[in-house]
Every structure is written in C-alpha cells, then in structure tokens.
Design a protein around this motif. Sequence first.
Motif, PDB file in Angstrom:
ATOM      1  N   PHE A  11       0.843  -1.285  -0.038  1.00  0.00           N
ATOM      2  CA  PHE A  11      -0.046  -0.043  -0.046  1.00  0.00           C
ATOM      3  C   PHE A  11       0.829   1.416   0.048  1.00  0.00           C
ATOM      4  N   LEU A  18       3.719   0.451   2.708  1.00  0.00           N
ATOM      5  CA  LEU A  18       3.388  -0.728   3.547  1.00  0.00           C
ATOM      6  C   LEU A  18       3.683  -2.039   2.836  1.00  0.00           C
ATOM      7  N   ALA A  20       2.161  -5.142   2.862  1.00  0.00           N
ATOM      8  CA  ALA A  20       1.072  -5.554   3.515  1.00  0.00           C
ATOM      9  C   ALA A  20       1.230  -7.178   3.281  1.00  0.00           C
ATOM     10  N   GLU A  39      -2.161 -11.152  14.728  1.00  0.00           N
ATOM     11  CA  GLU A  39      -2.645  -9.946  15.419  1.00  0.00           C
ATOM     12  C   GLU A  39      -3.217  -8.940  14.333  1.00  0.00           C
ATOM     13  N   SER A  40      -3.796  -7.789  14.903  1.00  0.00           N
ATOM     14  CA  SER A  40      -4.268  -6.931  14.099  1.00  0.00           C
ATOM     15  C   SER A  40      -3.267  -6.079  13.267  1.00  0.00           C
ATOM     16  N   GLY A  41      -3.525  -5.901  11.981  1.00  0.00           N
ATOM     17  CA  GLY A  41      -2.404  -5.320  11.128  1.00  0.00           C
ATOM     18  C   GLY A  41      -1.589  -6.214  10.545  1.00  0.00           C
ATOM     19  N   ALA A  42      -1.795  -7.906  10.802  1.00  0.00           N
ATOM     20  CA  ALA A  42      -0.714  -8.711  10.160  1.00  0.00           C
ATOM     21  C   ALA A  42      -0.965  -8.719   8.830  1.00  0.00           C
ATOM     22  N   GLY A  43      -2.271  -8.356   8.278  1.00  0.00           N
ATOM     23  CA  GLY A  43      -2.664  -8.610   6.709  1.00  0.00           C
ATOM     24  C   GLY A  43      -3.496  -9.633   6.255  1.00  0.00           C
ATOM     25  N   LYS A  44      -4.110  -9.890   7.536  1.00  0.00           N
ATOM     26  CA  LYS A  44      -5.183 -11.279   7.180  1.00  0.00           C
ATOM     27  C   LYS A  44      -6.227 -10.738   6.104  1.00  0.00           C
ATOM     28  N   SER A  45      -6.989  -9.615   6.667  1.00  0.00           N
ATOM     29  CA  SER A  45      -8.164  -9.099   5.710  1.00  0.00           C
ATOM     30  C   SER A  45      -7.371  -8.892   4.380  1.00  0.00           C
ATOM     31  N   THR A  46      -6.404  -8.319   3.998  1.00  0.00           N
ATOM     32  CA  THR A  46      -5.913  -8.181   2.924  1.00  0.00           C
ATOM     33  C   THR A  46      -5.742  -9.334   1.860  1.00  0.00           C
TER      34      THR A  46
HETATM   35  N1  LIG Z   1      -6.597   0.481   1.585  1.00  0.00           N
HETATM   36  C1  LIG Z   1      -5.415   0.514   2.280  1.00  0.00           C
HETATM   37  N2  LIG Z   1      -4.764   1.406   2.084  1.00  0.00           N
HETATM   38  C2  LIG Z   1      -3.482   1.611   3.106  1.00  0.00           C
HETATM   39  N3  LIG Z   1      -3.046   0.722   3.779  1.00  0.00           N
HETATM   40  C3  LIG Z   1      -3.772  -0.493   4.110  1.00  0.00           C
HETATM   41  C4  LIG Z   1      -5.154  -0.606   3.137  1.00  0.00           C
HETATM   42  N4  LIG Z   1      -5.769  -2.007   3.638  1.00  0.00           N
HETATM   43  C5  LIG Z   1      -4.839  -2.282   4.767  1.00  0.00           C
HETATM   44  N5  LIG Z   1      -3.706  -1.502   5.038  1.00  0.00           N
HETATM   45  C6  LIG Z   1      -2.746  -1.794   5.871  1.00  0.00           C
HETATM   46  O1  LIG Z   1      -2.183  -3.118   5.428  1.00  0.00           O
HETATM   47  C7  LIG Z   1      -1.991  -3.822   6.871  1.00  0.00           C
HETATM   48  C8  LIG Z   1      -2.585  -4.892   6.849  1.00  0.00           C
HETATM   49  O2  LIG Z   1      -3.957  -4.664   7.017  1.00  0.00           O
HETATM   50  P1  LIG Z   1      -5.378  -5.831   7.195  1.00  0.00           P
HETATM   51  O3  LIG Z   1      -4.959  -6.794   6.106  1.00  0.00           O
HETATM   52  O4  LIG Z   1      -6.282  -5.329   7.255  1.00  0.00           O
HETATM   53  O5  LIG Z   1      -4.840  -6.459   8.578  1.00  0.00           O
HETATM   54  P2  LIG Z   1      -5.505  -7.451   9.717  1.00  0.00           P
HETATM   55  O6  LIG Z   1      -6.747  -7.709   8.789  1.00  0.00           O
HETATM   56  O7  LIG Z   1      -4.640  -8.661   9.930  1.00  0.00           O
HETATM   57  O8  LIG Z   1      -5.691  -6.626  10.815  1.00  0.00           O
HETATM   58  C9  LIG Z   1      -2.212  -2.930   8.025  1.00  0.00           C
HETATM   59  O9  LIG Z   1      -1.174  -1.882   8.436  1.00  0.00           O
HETATM   60  C10 LIG Z   1      -3.234  -1.792   7.183  1.00  0.00           C
HETATM   61  O10 LIG Z   1      -2.973  -0.668   7.855  1.00  0.00           O
END
Ligand SMILES: Nc1ncnc2c1ncn2[C@@H]1O[C@H](COP(=O)(O)OP(=O)(O)O)[C@@H](O)[C@H]1O
Lengths: 245, 228
Positions: A11, A18, A20, A39-46
């Motif tokens: 990102f 970052l 991700a 943990e939060s911010g690990a990249g799971k959702s991405t």
């Molecule tokens: N659209 C985006 N733009 C910029 N940074 C992003 C975006 N989506 C996620 N991130 C960053 O990517 C990292 C991983 O995010 P995310 O996958 O949501 O983590 P998780 O679901 O594990 O908490 C985080 O640091 C988040 O801030």
Amino acid sequence: MIRLQNIEKTFYGKETNLLALNQISLNVEKGEAFGIIGESGAGKSTLLRMINALEKPDSGMVMVDNVRLTELNRKELRLQQKQIGMVFQQFNLLNNKTVAENVRLPLTLHDYPNCLTVDDVLEFVGLEDKKFSYPGELSGGQKQRVGIARALITRPKLLLCDEPTSALDQNTTEEIVEVLRKAHEEFKMTSVVVTHELPVIKSLCKRAALMEAGEIKDIITIKQSDKSIIQKPYLERAIEVLAHD
Amino acid sequence: MTESLALYIERVIEFSPRLFDSLWETGIMLFFAMIAAILLGIPVGTLLYLTADSRPMANRFVNRLINILVNIIRSFPFLLLVVAMQPFVRQVYGRATGDPIAASFPMVVIAIALYARFVEQSLMEVPKGIIETAQSMGATNWQLVWKFLFVEARSSLVIGFTTAVISFVSYSTIMGVVGGGGIGDFAIRFGYQRYETDIMYTAIVLIIILVEVFQWLGLKLAKKLDKR
Ligand SMILES: Nc1ncnc2c1ncn2[C@@H]1O[C@H](COP(=O)(O)OP(=O)(O)O)[C@@H](O)[C@H]1O
Ligand SMILES: [Mg+2]
C-alpha cells in the motif's frame, strides 16, 4: 480450491509504503475449513480480500477453482465473486431493508439457479421470526445470523469470513461459531475464516495459517480438543472465572 | 382597529390576483429547479462521489472537472449568474426576462450544482463496508448505486432536497431584481418601489409559510424512510 503463489501487495502512502503481503503462498483444498490467524495489522483481511478479488496483488498469482483471477476482466471477475459468499465483522447489512430483503439481496444481483429460499436460510440460522424486522431491531448476534444467511442463500462454493465474531461477546461468539460450523457441515463448501480469536479457529478449522507482518510464519494442523464446546450461560461462566482460580 | 383591519383585508383582496400570479410564477421556477435537481443533480452528485479517489470509479480528471464547475456555480453571486446568463437565455429561449420560464434557466443551473453537492455529502455518510459488501457480491456500479447507496442514503437525500428547495425559494426572489417575476418581483414592485408595506409583508409571510411547509413535509418523509 484456492491457490495463492508468491503474492505481494504494497500500500503506497503519503509518507511510507507498507508491504502488507510478502511472498504469500498457500493452498486450500476443496471442502476444507481453513483458518488465518494473526494480530491486528498482520495482513489477514488483505489476504482474504485477494481471494474474491476485492484487492489485486502487485505480483503473484491467485487461482480460485482453477480460474486465475489475476487474468480476468471486470465482468468475468463479477461472475467469480457471485459464487463466493462473504461474512463481515461489522455485518454490513442494509439498515433500511428488512431481514428478508437483506437476505434476498444477492439474488437480485445475479441469477442463481440453485439458490436456497429466504425461508430456508432464515430457518437454518434460527431467525424465522425476524423475517420482517429491520436490522436496527436486532442484537449483534442476530445481525450476524442475517449476514450468514445472506451469504448462504446463493449456495456459495466458497465462504469467506472476516472476523465474523470480533464484534460480539463471548456467548454470542459461540452461537455464531456453531452456526458457521453447521453451515460448513450441511453445505460442504470450502471456507476460509480470518480472526485473531484462537478458540474460533480451533472449533471451526482443520488447518490454519499464522500470519505476522504480512508473512505466513507457519501453517499448522489443528488438534481438535475432545470436549466439544459446551455452551454455558454467561452467568455460569462468570462464576467459574471469577470465583475459582 | 377593526376599521384598519377591514381596510387591510380590502387591500389584500384588491392585490390578491397579482399576488397569486406571483406565487404561481415562483411555483414554476421552483418546479423547474426541483426537476433539474432530481434529474441532473442526483446523477452529477453521484458521479462526484463515485469518481473521487479510492472510490469504485476513481477518475481524477472527471472528479476535478465536476468539482470545479460545481464550485464556480455555487460561489458565483447568484445575481451575477443571472446577469451573466442573459445572453445565453435570450439565444435559447428568445427572451431573457419578464417571464418565469426565462427566469428558470439560472434557477436550473444553481439547482443542479447545489443539490449535486448535497447528494455527494449524503452518499459519503454511507459506511464504507456497504460498498465493500456490494463489490464482494459482484455488483455492477449501477447496482451498487441503486441497490445499496441510494437505499442507505435515502432519508439523507430527502433532507438535502428539502434544504435545497428552501434555498431555491430564496434564489427565486432574486429574479425579481431583473424583472423575472415571482414573489420577489412582487415584493420589490409593491413594497420597495411603491411603499405598499402591508402588501409586501403579506407576501413575505406567504413565503415563510411556504418554506415551513416544505421543511415539515421533507422531515416527515425522511423520518418515514429511515429505518435505522
Ligand atoms: N486500503 C489500504 N490502504 C492503505 N493501507 C492499508 C489498506 N488496507 C490495509 N492496509 C494496511 O495493511 C496492513 C494490513 O491490514 P489488514 O489486512 O487489514 O490487517 P488485519 O486484517 O490482519 O488486521 C495494515 O497495516 C493496514 O493499515
Ligand atoms: Mg482485518
């Protein structure tokens, strides 16, 4: 069912970039219940969003059901997304639509020859009596049941859950886990569950990837505990936790 | 007291045909402005929303262009917009003043720009998760707008429309300065030029009642539509 190969995603921000997802490779078998924890911010959702093309990798390959998502145009992508159900942490229901209308929504977007009926799915998640209620009148757990019913009505071949219980309290979490487990058993779809809550993964999944800072650190086979989760009422559990050491 | 009241009523009755003509002319201007706000303001506002950065139809160029146009029109003092549009209106319509349809041209322009901005703001209030949900279901942008965004934003869209229409009433009175007809024209002609103060205040009270009715209707409808 799902094959990810050398996925990278950065990102680009104003000050910092970052990374991700870093060199992610992963296989999920057909019919498997797979977990992703970290943990939060690990990249799971991405990572999860890669699987239904809500996010595009910078490099690497995403293959779902033998189709390379990375090579599809937008129309073809929509046809892929149509077959994938998704459940969200914040439920993401339309507050101005009734429960029945929310559940029916995916059917109004595409043709689904083998879909279920609204009554069937509502019965499955135990909300027959809330058919004409609005989401504003429901508890968090009930809202998530609607979210699950909305995902199931299309009979998806793949179900993606992003922190499905993280907005809920512990008892409600167990109820929702139970609904998801039952759904996987009944409909036999492949499912991927993202969460930071270990017990949720433990009761739902057979295998899980551990993520940290955009990388998969390990993939483990989950040992099911013999004692199945007994649903204890909140007060009983409170006494157990508070009065015993 | 009763004598002056009787006198007042007599005068109101005397002026009432002209007063109602003026109200009718204002109605025509408001009608065109409202139609334009709905038919063009909503699409323009939706486009403004969809083309912004990191939205489904992100497009810097289109977004900038619409933004600049909307800002110019909205920041243009309305009287100057009216004057500036006169040559154009004369070309298109044959005459530029002295009739409510001619007066509606500038009203239409301001109505589109004003309501487009309100629409954009209403859509911005819809949670991001709703867009993500629509996309995860493989919705087209068209479906996203109609089946998700407008559904969730509808009561806010109605409130914005009410506010916009009330502004239209205000803009319509400025048309009176260039002899465009309507209730503003009436107030200037009788109240300002001929010192028929009582008649002018009567006109003003009628405008206030009109605005109150719009306000009340709008809020009532918005409440009915809101199930949150
Ligand atoms: N659209 C985006 N733009 C910029 N940074 C992003 C975006 N989506 C996620 N991130 C960053 O990517 C990292 C991983 O995010 P995310 O996958 O949501 O983590 P998780 O679901 O594990 O908490 C985080 O640091 C988040 O801030
Ligand atoms: Mg997350």
